[in-house]
Motif scaffolding. Sequence first.
Motif, PDB file in Angstrom:
ATOM      1  N   VAL A 158       0.843  -1.197   0.000  1.00 41.57           N
ATOM      2  CA  VAL A 158       0.000   0.000   0.000  1.00 41.57           C
ATOM      3  C   VAL A 158       0.882   1.252   0.000  1.00 41.57           C
ATOM      4  N   GLY A 159       0.561   2.197  -0.893  1.00 43.31           N
ATOM      5  CA  GLY A 159       1.408   3.380  -0.997  1.00 43.31           C
ATOM      6  C   GLY A 159       2.797   3.005  -1.479  1.00 43.31           C
ATOM      7  N   CYS A 160       2.852   2.175  -2.512  1.00 39.94           N
ATOM      8  CA  CYS A 160       4.116   1.574  -2.939  1.00 39.94           C
ATOM      9  C   CYS A 160       5.078   2.567  -3.556  1.00 39.94           C
ATOM     10  N   GLY A 161       4.588   3.733  -3.982  1.00 38.24           N
ATOM     11  CA  GLY A 161       5.480   4.719  -4.563  1.00 38.24           C
ATOM     12  C   GLY A 161       6.213   4.184  -5.779  1.00 38.24           C
ATOM     13  N   THR A 162       7.521   4.377  -5.798  1.00 42.92           N
ATOM     14  CA  THR A 162       8.339   3.942  -6.929  1.00 42.92           C
ATOM     15  C   THR A 162       8.773   2.495  -6.815  1.00 42.92           C
ATOM     16  N   ALA A 171       2.638  -1.312   4.453  1.00 41.41           N
ATOM     17  CA  ALA A 171       2.510   0.131   4.220  1.00 41.41           C
ATOM     18  C   ALA A 171       3.765   0.785   4.780  1.00 41.41           C
ATOM     19  N   VAL A 172       4.747   0.983   3.926  1.00 43.59           N
ATOM     20  CA  VAL A 172       6.059   1.478   4.349  1.00 43.59           C
ATOM     21  C   VAL A 172       6.160   2.974   4.081  1.00 43.59           C
ATOM     22  N   GLY A 173       6.388   3.754   5.124  1.00 41.00           N
ATOM     23  CA  GLY A 173       6.536   5.189   4.961  1.00 41.00           C
ATOM     24  C   GLY A 173       5.267   5.895   4.552  1.00 41.00           C
ATOM     25  N   LEU A 231       5.419   3.875  11.520  1.00 42.62           N
ATOM     26  CA  LEU A 231       5.022   5.201  11.977  1.00 42.62           C
ATOM     27  C   LEU A 231       6.313   5.973  12.178  1.00 42.62           C
ATOM     28  N   ASN A 232       6.548   6.986  11.318  1.00 44.90           N
ATOM     29  CA  ASN A 232       7.770   7.754  11.496  1.00 44.90           C
ATOM     30  C   ASN A 232       7.640   8.696  12.692  1.00 44.90           C
ATOM     31  N   ASP A 233       8.724   9.383  13.011  1.00 43.69           N
ATOM     32  CA  ASP A 233       8.721  10.217  14.217  1.00 43.69           C
ATOM     33  C   ASP A 233       7.650  11.298  14.173  1.00 43.69           C
ATOM     34  N   HIS A 234       7.331  11.797  12.986  1.00 42.34           N
ATOM     35  CA  HIS A 234       6.268  12.799  12.860  1.00 42.34           C
ATOM     36  C   HIS A 234       4.904  12.191  13.186  1.00 42.34           C
ATOM     37  N   ALA A 235       4.654  10.989  12.685  1.00 42.58           N
ATOM     38  CA  ALA A 235       3.382  10.313  12.970  1.00 42.58           C
ATOM     39  C   ALA A 235       3.278   9.937  14.444  1.00 42.58           C
ATOM     40  N   LEU A 236       4.388   9.503  15.027  1.00 44.59           N
ATOM     41  CA  LEU A 236       4.383   9.152  16.445  1.00 44.59           C
ATOM     42  C   LEU A 236       4.065  10.374  17.310  1.00 44.59           C
ATOM     43  N   SER A 281      11.710   5.689  12.795  1.00 43.78           N
ATOM     44  CA  SER A 281      10.341   5.189  12.727  1.00 43.78           C
ATOM     45  C   SER A 281      10.229   3.925  13.566  1.00 43.78           C
ATOM     46  N   THR A 282       9.003   3.615  13.941  1.00 40.86           N
ATOM     47  CA  THR A 282       8.712   2.345  14.587  1.00 40.86           C
ATOM     48  C   THR A 282       8.039   1.436  13.568  1.00 40.86           C
TER      49      THR A 282
END
Length: 211
Positions: A69-73, A131-133, A162-167, A203-204
């Motif tokens: 999910v949200g695979c990007g490139t 769902a990475v990043g 969950l990166n530091d911003h999401a945390l 991230s966690t």
Amino acid sequence: MTDPFKTAESEFPNDVYELQDSASTQALYRDWADSYDADLVANGYAGPARCAEALAQFAGDLAAPVLDVGCGTGLSGEALATAGFSTLDGTDFSDEMLQVAARKDVYRELVKGDLAEPLPVAPGAYANIAAVGVFSPAHAPPELIDRAVGLLPRGGCFVFTLNDHALAEKVYEGRLREMVDACAADLLFKQHGPHVPGQSLGSTVYVLQRR
């Protein structure tokens, strides 16, 4: 001493974590698609490999289909393939990012989808989901955690960061705790570590298993 992750050739858009709406997010990724891989690799992007290794511990059959999910490139798809997963599909909201992902030849199918909406797949179609990043303000809402787990068969796993911003937002991890407390899923794995070390971002990684 020169920082090996911050080079003149690497132009990392620091405002990527300060976007306020879907339109500006889509515009950024449209313009970033061609240099995305080089910029992330130059900054030591560790999230994909960490997630792939965590999922491989619990996934069972590595040939069973995985939705990225949200695979990007496709950096996450490449990491999943390296970890042994052989049947990968991806979804992303950026046509330009999907075009780059298609050239990597790691995905069986790529589908356009907006993470603010229900995922464009049938329940039970995927044994596991990644769902990475993806979870960050103006990227994916916390409700995506429920939606992803709800699409899994019993025993299926959802790995995500969950990166530091999401945390710092609290609402993302709060949603995760609600699912575990409601016995909808079990938390099998939780580990904080590097995400984009060249930007001093951690991230966690979590692995949830549907009950």
